[in-house]
Scaffold this motif. Structure first.
Motif, PDB file in Angstrom:
ATOM      1  N   GLN A  39      -5.080  14.016   7.949  1.00  0.00           N
ATOM      2  CA  GLN A  39      -3.932  13.682   8.798  1.00  0.00           C
ATOM      3  C   GLN A  39      -3.924  12.195   9.115  1.00  0.00           C
ATOM      4  O   GLN A  39      -2.858  11.561   9.123  1.00  0.00           O
ATOM      5  N   LEU A  40      -5.085  11.635   9.358  1.00  0.00           N
ATOM      6  CA  LEU A  40      -5.196  10.203   9.630  1.00  0.00           C
ATOM      7  C   LEU A  40      -4.732   9.399   8.418  1.00  0.00           C
ATOM      8  O   LEU A  40      -3.943   8.463   8.550  1.00  0.00           O
ATOM      9  N   LEU A  41      -5.194   9.773   7.237  1.00  0.00           N
ATOM     10  CA  LEU A  41      -4.793   9.066   6.023  1.00  0.00           C
ATOM     11  C   LEU A  41      -3.289   9.166   5.791  1.00  0.00           C
ATOM     12  O   LEU A  41      -2.651   8.194   5.396  1.00  0.00           O
ATOM     13  N   ARG A  42      -2.727  10.328   6.043  1.00  0.00           N
ATOM     14  CA  ARG A  42      -1.285  10.513   5.864  1.00  0.00           C
ATOM     15  C   ARG A  42      -0.477   9.648   6.831  1.00  0.00           C
ATOM     16  O   ARG A  42       0.663   9.293   6.547  1.00  0.00           O
ATOM     17  N   SER A  43      -1.064   9.313   7.974  1.00  0.00           N
ATOM     18  CA  SER A  43      -0.337   8.534   8.977  1.00  0.00           C
ATOM     19  C   SER A  43      -0.482   7.023   8.780  1.00  0.00           C
ATOM     20  O   SER A  43       0.128   6.249   9.515  1.00  0.00           O
ATOM     21  N   LEU A  44      -1.259   6.598   7.805  1.00  0.00           N
ATOM     22  CA  LEU A  44      -1.427   5.169   7.572  1.00  0.00           C
ATOM     23  C   LEU A  44      -0.097   4.526   7.213  1.00  0.00           C
ATOM     24  O   LEU A  44       0.654   5.065   6.397  1.00  0.00           O
ATOM     25  N   PRO A  45       0.204   3.368   7.808  1.00  0.00           N
ATOM     26  CA  PRO A  45       1.488   2.713   7.545  1.00  0.00           C
ATOM     27  C   PRO A  45       1.548   1.985   6.205  1.00  0.00           C
ATOM     28  O   PRO A  45       2.617   1.726   5.681  1.00  0.00           O
ATOM     29  N   VAL A  46       0.391   1.655   5.652  1.00  0.00           N
ATOM     30  CA  VAL A  46       0.326   0.905   4.394  1.00  0.00           C
ATOM     31  C   VAL A  46       0.518   1.868   3.231  1.00  0.00           C
ATOM     32  O   VAL A  46      -0.034   2.955   3.220  1.00  0.00           O
ATOM     33  N   GLU A  47       1.300   1.448   2.247  1.00  0.00           N
ATOM     34  CA  GLU A  47       1.585   2.307   1.099  1.00  0.00           C
ATOM     35  C   GLU A  47       0.671   2.032  -0.095  1.00  0.00           C
ATOM     36  O   GLU A  47       0.586   2.853  -0.997  1.00  0.00           O
ATOM     37  N   GLN A  48      -0.014   0.887  -0.109  1.00  0.00           N
ATOM     38  CA  GLN A  48      -0.895   0.542  -1.225  1.00  0.00           C
ATOM     39  C   GLN A  48      -2.104  -0.211  -0.681  1.00  0.00           C
ATOM     40  O   GLN A  48      -1.972  -1.068   0.193  1.00  0.00           O
ATOM     41  N   PHE A  49      -3.273   0.121  -1.212  1.00  0.00           N
ATOM     42  CA  PHE A  49      -4.516  -0.508  -0.779  1.00  0.00           C
ATOM     43  C   PHE A  49      -5.194  -1.165  -1.971  1.00  0.00           C
ATOM     44  O   PHE A  49      -5.289  -0.572  -3.047  1.00  0.00           O
ATOM     45  N   GLN A  50      -5.672  -2.389  -1.755  1.00  0.00           N
ATOM     46  CA  GLN A  50      -6.340  -3.140  -2.821  1.00  0.00           C
ATOM     47  C   GLN A  50      -7.853  -2.931  -2.831  1.00  0.00           C
ATOM     48  O   GLN A  50      -8.486  -3.080  -3.864  1.00  0.00           O
ATOM     49  N   THR A  51      -8.417  -2.616  -1.649  1.00  0.00           N
ATOM     50  CA  THR A  51      -9.870  -2.476  -1.500  1.00  0.00           C
ATOM     51  C   THR A  51     -10.187  -1.401  -0.466  1.00  0.00           C
ATOM     52  O   THR A  51      -9.338  -1.064   0.368  1.00  0.00           O
ATOM     53  N   PRO A  52     -11.427  -0.898  -0.465  1.00  0.00           N
ATOM     54  CA  PRO A  52     -11.834   0.036   0.593  1.00  0.00           C
ATOM     55  C   PRO A  52     -11.732  -0.604   1.981  1.00  0.00           C
ATOM     56  O   PRO A  52     -11.413   0.072   2.957  1.00  0.00           O
ATOM     57  N   ALA A  53     -11.981  -1.903   2.063  1.00  0.00           N
ATOM     58  CA  ALA A  53     -11.888  -2.601   3.356  1.00  0.00           C
ATOM     59  C   ALA A  53     -10.473  -2.538   3.915  1.00  0.00           C
ATOM     60  O   ALA A  53     -10.297  -2.413   5.136  1.00  0.00           O
ATOM     61  N   GLU A  54      -9.465  -2.611   3.063  1.00  0.00           N
ATOM     62  CA  GLU A  54      -8.084  -2.511   3.529  1.00  0.00           C
ATOM     63  C   GLU A  54      -7.813  -1.127   4.124  1.00  0.00           C
ATOM     64  O   GLU A  54      -7.089  -1.016   5.111  1.00  0.00           O
ATOM     65  N   ILE A  55      -8.395  -0.108   3.539  1.00  0.00           N
ATOM     66  CA  ILE A  55      -8.235   1.238   4.090  1.00  0.00           C
ATOM     67  C   ILE A  55      -8.883   1.293   5.469  1.00  0.00           C
ATOM     68  O   ILE A  55      -8.289   1.784   6.426  1.00  0.00           O
ATOM     69  N   GLY A  56     -10.091   0.751   5.576  1.00  0.00           N
ATOM     70  CA  GLY A  56     -10.781   0.728   6.867  1.00  0.00           C
ATOM     71  C   GLY A  56     -10.021  -0.045   7.909  1.00  0.00           C
ATOM     72  O   GLY A  56      -9.887   0.414   9.060  1.00  0.00           O
ATOM     73  N   ASP A  57      -9.452  -1.184   7.535  1.00  0.00           N
ATOM     74  CA  ASP A  57      -8.670  -1.983   8.478  1.00  0.00           C
ATOM     75  C   ASP A  57      -7.439  -1.223   8.955  1.00  0.00           C
ATOM     76  O   ASP A  57      -7.086  -1.256  10.142  1.00  0.00           O
ATOM     77  N   ALA A  58      -6.768  -0.517   8.037  1.00  0.00           N
ATOM     78  CA  ALA A  58      -5.577   0.246   8.407  1.00  0.00           C
ATOM     79  C   ALA A  58      -5.930   1.383   9.361  1.00  0.00           C
ATOM     80  O   ALA A  58      -5.192   1.666  10.301  1.00  0.00           O
ATOM     81  N   ILE A  59      -7.075   1.996   9.150  1.00  0.00           N
ATOM     82  CA  ILE A  59      -7.525   3.075  10.041  1.00  0.00           C
ATOM     83  C   ILE A  59      -7.832   2.522  11.422  1.00  0.00           C
ATOM     84  O   ILE A  59      -7.458   3.108  12.440  1.00  0.00           O
ATOM     85  N   ILE A  60      -8.490   1.380  11.471  1.00  0.00           N
ATOM     86  CA  ILE A  60      -8.830   0.753  12.757  1.00  0.00           C
ATOM     87  C   ILE A  60      -7.554   0.413  13.534  1.00  0.00           C
ATOM     88  O   ILE A  60      -7.488   0.602  14.743  1.00  0.00           O
ATOM     89  N   GLU A  61      -6.525  -0.064  12.828  1.00  0.00           N
ATOM     90  CA  GLU A  61      -5.279  -0.416  13.491  1.00  0.00           C
ATOM     91  C   GLU A  61      -4.615   0.798  14.138  1.00  0.00           C
ATOM     92  O   GLU A  61      -3.895   0.649  15.134  1.00  0.00           O
ATOM     93  N   LEU A  62      -4.834   1.982  13.601  1.00  0.00           N
ATOM     94  CA  LEU A  62      -4.259   3.198  14.184  1.00  0.00           C
ATOM     95  C   LEU A  62      -4.973   3.625  15.453  1.00  0.00           C
ATOM     96  O   LEU A  62      -4.419   4.329  16.265  1.00  0.00           O
ATOM     97  N   SER A  63      -6.222   3.188  15.591  1.00  0.00           N
ATOM     98  CA  SER A  63      -7.029   3.623  16.749  1.00  0.00           C
ATOM     99  C   SER A  63      -6.624   2.940  18.020  1.00  0.00           C
ATOM    100  O   SER A  63      -6.067   1.943  18.103  1.00  0.00           O
TER     101      SER A  63
END
Length: 63
Positions: A39-63
């Protein structure tokens, strides 16, 4: 959430980048990531990620 984060990191091993959010969610489902994390991944606002760090940053922004 810590165990979910660890599980997510494990499931991202071997994922090819760049990756779309749709492919990320599919990859997570195929690797047994829990419902809460999906559910968290589905709610991410970013549509494309270049690195695992970008995924982590997007998750942190949701918190």
């Amino acid at each position: 959430m810590r165990s979910n984060a660890m599980q997510l990191q494990e499931s991202l091993a071997g994922l090819d980048y760049p990756v779309s959010k749709e492919d990320l969610v599919r990859w997570a489902q195929e690797n047994g990531v829990g419902t809460e994390t999906l559910q968290l991944l589905r709610s991410l606002p970013v549509e494309q990620f270049q690195t695992p760090a970008e995924i982590g940053d997007a998750i942190i922004e949701l918190s």
